[in-house]
Design a protein around this motif. Structure first.
Motif, mmCIF file in Angstrom:
data_model
loop_
_atom_site.group_PDB
_atom_site.id
_atom_site.type_symbol
_atom_site.label_atom_id
_atom_site.label_comp_id
_atom_site.label_asym_id
_atom_site.label_seq_id
_atom_site.Cartn_x
_atom_site.Cartn_y
_atom_site.Cartn_z
ATOM 1 N N GLN A 7 0.853 -1.191 0.000
ATOM 2 C CA GLN A 7 0.000 0.000 0.000
ATOM 3 C C GLN A 7 0.884 1.234 0.000
ATOM 4 O O GLN A 7 1.747 1.410 0.872
ATOM 5 C CB GLN A 7 -0.945 0.014 1.199
ATOM 6 N N ASP A 54 1.158 -4.239 8.243
ATOM 7 C CA ASP A 54 -0.176 -3.796 8.632
ATOM 8 C C ASP A 54 -0.452 -4.188 10.094
ATOM 9 O O ASP A 54 -0.179 -5.322 10.487
ATOM 10 C CB ASP A 54 -1.223 -4.427 7.712
ATOM 11 N N ASN A 57 -2.042 -7.516 10.965
ATOM 12 C CA ASN A 57 -1.421 -8.755 10.483
ATOM 13 C C ASN A 57 -1.429 -9.866 11.533
ATOM 14 O O ASN A 57 -1.084 -9.641 12.698
ATOM 15 C CB ASN A 57 0.028 -8.480 10.070
ATOM 16 N N HIS A 101 2.735 -1.522 4.295
ATOM 17 C CA HIS A 101 2.551 -0.116 3.955
ATOM 18 C C HIS A 101 3.917 0.486 3.660
ATOM 19 O O HIS A 101 4.879 0.262 4.420
ATOM 20 C CB HIS A 101 1.893 0.620 5.121
#
Ligand code: FES
Length: 107
Positions: A7, A54, A57, A101
């Motif tokens: 992301q 994340d 997770n 991310h």
């Protein structure tokens, strides 16, 4: 093979299939995912493959060793409790679906 989602800081996502025995960093480079520089080529020296796992997770990731821990103190964007070097995250079926991310900058 694992599906890895990267992301970007603007919210867009890139999803790629990555074969073992690559790393999360190598999966990005092989698929031209922008946002990971990996200047040292994966030897845990440069910190330019910094990602944030994340927070939700639940997939099993290897423990961070002392070298990775040290390098994460020198990354361009602030380290957080979710920071990892993507070159130290091996791809396997066990991490299929991993979301990482990307930071605003790597250097
Ligand atoms: S590629 Fe340099 S620390 Fe990961």
């Amino acid at each position: 093979m694992a599906k890895i989602t990267y992301q970007h800081p603007n919210g867009t996502v890139t999803v790629v299939d990555v074969e073992a025995p690559n790393t999360v960093m190598r999966g990005a480079k092989l698929n031209n995912v922008e946002g990971i520089e990996a200047q040292c080529g994966g030897s845990a020296q440069c910190g330019t493959c910094h990602v944030y796992i994340d927070p939700a997770n639940t997939l099993p990731l290897p423990a961070m060793d002392d070298v990775e821990d040290d390098v994460l103190y020198g990354t361009a964007c602030e380290r957080s409790e979710f920071s990892r070097l993507s070159c130290q995250l091996p791809v396997s079926d066990a991490i299929d679906g991993l979301l990482v991310h990307l930071p605003e900058a790597q250097s």
